[in-house]
Design a protein around this motif. Structure first.
Motif, PDB file in Angstrom:
ATOM      1  N   VAL A  27       0.843  -1.205   0.000  1.00 50.57           N
ATOM      2  CA  VAL A  27       0.000   0.000   0.000  1.00 50.57           C
ATOM      3  C   VAL A  27       0.877   1.253   0.000  1.00 50.57           C
ATOM      4  O   VAL A  27       0.643   2.189  -0.773  1.00 50.57           O
ATOM      5  CB  VAL A  27      -0.962  -0.011   1.218  1.00 50.57           C
ATOM      6  N   LEU A  28       1.905   1.265   0.848  1.00 51.10           N
ATOM      7  CA  LEU A  28       2.809   2.414   0.891  1.00 51.10           C
ATOM      8  C   LEU A  28       3.514   2.619  -0.448  1.00 51.10           C
ATOM      9  O   LEU A  28       3.607   3.738  -0.947  1.00 51.10           O
ATOM     10  CB  LEU A  28       3.846   2.232   2.007  1.00 51.10           C
ATOM     11  N   ALA A  32       3.175   5.916  -2.752  1.00 53.58           N
ATOM     12  CA  ALA A  32       4.371   6.703  -3.080  1.00 53.58           C
ATOM     13  C   ALA A  32       4.531   6.864  -4.588  1.00 53.58           C
ATOM     14  O   ALA A  32       4.978   7.920  -5.066  1.00 53.58           O
ATOM     15  CB  ALA A  32       5.612   6.047  -2.477  1.00 53.58           C
ATOM     16  N   LEU A  33       4.159   5.843  -5.349  1.00 52.40           N
ATOM     17  CA  LEU A  33       4.250   5.923  -6.817  1.00 52.40           C
ATOM     18  C   LEU A  33       3.395   7.053  -7.372  1.00 52.40           C
ATOM     19  O   LEU A  33       3.745   7.672  -8.378  1.00 52.40           O
ATOM     20  CB  LEU A  33       3.811   4.599  -7.451  1.00 52.40           C
ATOM     21  N   HIS A  34       2.257   7.325  -6.716  1.00 48.97           N
ATOM     22  CA  HIS A  34       1.366   8.402  -7.152  1.00 48.97           C
ATOM     23  C   HIS A  34       2.036   9.770  -7.030  1.00 48.97           C
ATOM     24  O   HIS A  34       1.558  10.742  -7.620  1.00 48.97           O
ATOM     25  CB  HIS A  34       0.068   8.396  -6.344  1.00 48.97           C
ATOM     26  N   GLN A  35       3.099   9.860  -6.242  1.00 48.00           N
ATOM     27  CA  GLN A  35       3.806  11.134  -6.057  1.00 48.00           C
ATOM     28  C   GLN A  35       4.777  11.406  -7.202  1.00 48.00           C
ATOM     29  O   GLN A  35       5.354  12.476  -7.278  1.00 48.00           O
ATOM     30  CB  GLN A  35       4.596  11.116  -4.741  1.00 48.00           C
ATOM     31  N   GLY A  36       4.973  10.410  -8.064  1.00 52.39           N
ATOM     32  CA  GLY A  36       5.990  10.538  -9.116  1.00 52.39           C
ATOM     33  C   GLY A  36       7.326  10.065  -8.566  1.00 52.39           C
ATOM     34  O   GLY A  36       7.454   9.723  -7.400  1.00 52.39           O
ATOM     35  N   GLN A  57      11.117  -2.964   3.486  1.00 50.87           N
ATOM     36  CA  GLN A  57      11.825  -1.690   3.331  1.00 50.87           C
ATOM     37  C   GLN A  57      11.277  -0.988   2.092  1.00 50.87           C
ATOM     38  O   GLN A  57      11.207  -1.602   1.025  1.00 50.87           O
ATOM     39  CB  GLN A  57      13.328  -1.943   3.159  1.00 50.87           C
ATOM     40  N   VAL A  58      10.873   0.259   2.249  1.00 49.96           N
ATOM     41  CA  VAL A  58      10.345   1.041   1.138  1.00 49.96           C
ATOM     42  C   VAL A  58      11.148   2.329   1.038  1.00 49.96           C
ATOM     43  O   VAL A  58      11.280   3.061   2.020  1.00 49.96           O
ATOM     44  CB  VAL A  58       8.843   1.368   1.324  1.00 49.96           C
ATOM     45  N   TRP A 169      -4.042   7.579  -0.480  1.00 51.21           N
ATOM     46  CA  TRP A 169      -4.025   6.363   0.328  1.00 51.21           C
ATOM     47  C   TRP A 169      -5.347   5.596   0.185  1.00 51.21           C
ATOM     48  O   TRP A 169      -5.351   4.377   0.003  1.00 51.21           O
ATOM     49  CB  TRP A 169      -3.809   6.702   1.801  1.00 51.21           C
ATOM     50  N   LEU A 170      -6.455   6.314   0.278  1.00 53.55           N
ATOM     51  CA  LEU A 170      -7.767   5.668   0.198  1.00 53.55           C
ATOM     52  C   LEU A 170      -7.992   5.052  -1.184  1.00 53.55           C
ATOM     53  O   LEU A 170      -8.556   3.956  -1.311  1.00 53.55           O
ATOM     54  CB  LEU A 170      -8.874   6.670   0.534  1.00 53.55           C
ATOM     55  N   GLU A 171      -7.523   5.741  -2.202  1.00 54.22           N
ATOM     56  CA  GLU A 171      -7.635   5.230  -3.570  1.00 54.22           C
ATOM     57  C   GLU A 171      -6.810   3.949  -3.733  1.00 54.22           C
ATOM     58  O   GLU A 171      -7.267   2.966  -4.323  1.00 54.22           O
ATOM     59  CB  GLU A 171      -7.131   6.312  -4.537  1.00 54.22           C
ATOM     60  N   VAL A 172      -5.604   3.948  -3.176  1.00 52.23           N
ATOM     61  CA  VAL A 172      -4.735   2.770  -3.255  1.00 52.23           C
ATOM     62  C   VAL A 172      -5.340   1.601  -2.477  1.00 52.23           C
ATOM     63  O   VAL A 172      -5.322   0.460  -2.944  1.00 52.23           O
ATOM     64  CB  VAL A 172      -3.312   3.104  -2.741  1.00 52.23           C
ATOM     65  N   LEU A 173      -5.885   1.883  -1.304  1.00 49.72           N
ATOM     66  CA  LEU A 173      -6.540   0.820  -0.532  1.00 49.72           C
ATOM     67  C   LEU A 173      -7.656   0.164  -1.344  1.00 49.72           C
ATOM     68  O   LEU A 173      -7.800  -1.055  -1.336  1.00 49.72           O
ATOM     69  CB  LEU A 173      -7.114   1.384   0.768  1.00 49.72           C
ATOM     70  N   ALA A 174      -8.430   0.984  -2.047  1.00 51.57           N
ATOM     71  CA  ALA A 174      -9.546   0.470  -2.845  1.00 51.57           C
ATOM     72  C   ALA A 174      -9.073  -0.480  -3.930  1.00 51.57           C
ATOM     73  O   ALA A 174      -9.791  -1.404  -4.328  1.00 51.57           O
ATOM     74  CB  ALA A 174     -10.328   1.632  -3.457  1.00 51.57           C
TER      75      ALA A 174
END
Length: 198
Positions: A27-28, A32-36, A57-58, A169-174
């Motif tokens: 999920v993290l 994070a990918l959505h941030q570019g 580790q991320v 975060w909510l979008e990724v959880l979905a």
């Protein structure tokens, strides 16, 4: 004028098998990918089916060359189990922050009497970390409907320090968690995001 690039953010997620450490890492990573930029993820499973140590580790930022976080370089440690938090504290940077679930899960060596579980784990962590946030994530998850969602309570708390918008975060959880558990996971995440006990 030379442009200074943003540094890489290093996050260590630690727990024991069955706590959802791997899912939290996925999920993290997606958020994070959505941030570019780039995201690198590394997972270590130590007898995860038997309550062994599980570490994710991320690392994310404009350019990430390795998925491995070196000792003393984690900006944030999210410990789903407090003894695991203490075990991995050497990886926290001097200015880093640790978020600890105030939950003890005794590993097999403790259960069979070959090792000892320190009764003052949280105090030991606080002595070694500049900033320690203690969360009773398991109880909060129960209030949301499922103790297994404690990992998302913890990620909700962590999200406040990672500069990734709540909506992402909510979008990724979905997209990441099974549909049947989505509601409780989103509720748990939001409970963690609203947590102000620090």
């Amino acid at each position: 004028m030379k442009q200074v690039s943003k540094p890489v953010t290093n996050v260590l997620l630690v727990g024991v098998g069955g706590q959802g450490t791997v899912l939290a890492g996925k999920v993290l990573s997606e958020a994070a990918l959505h941030q570019g930029g780039e995201v690198k993820l590394s997972e270590i499973h130590g007898m995860s089916q038997r309550g062994g140590s599980v570490v994710t580790q991320v690392r994310f930022g404009p350019k990430v060359y390795s998925p491995i976080i070196k000792k003393g370089e984690a900006d944030l440690i999210v410990a789903f189990e407090k003894m695991e938090g203490l075990r991995w504290i050497p990886f926290l940077s001097p200015s880093g922050r640790i978020i600890v679930n105030d939950r003890a899960i005794e590993p097999m060596p403790v259960i069979i009497g070959a090792a000892r579980y320190f009764p003052d784990v949280i105090d030991r962590i606080k002595r070694r970390a500049k900033e320690t946030i203690v969360v009773n994530a398991s109880d909060m998850a129960m209030e949301c409907g499922n103790i297994k969602a404690a990992n998302m309570v913890m990620m909700g708390v962590a999200a406040k320090f990672l500069k990734i918008r709540k909506e992402i975060w909510l979008e990724v959880l979905a997209k990441t968690v099974p549909q049947r558990t989505l509601e409780v996971n989103q509720k748990a995440f939001l409970a963690g995001f609203a947590y102000e006990g620090f």
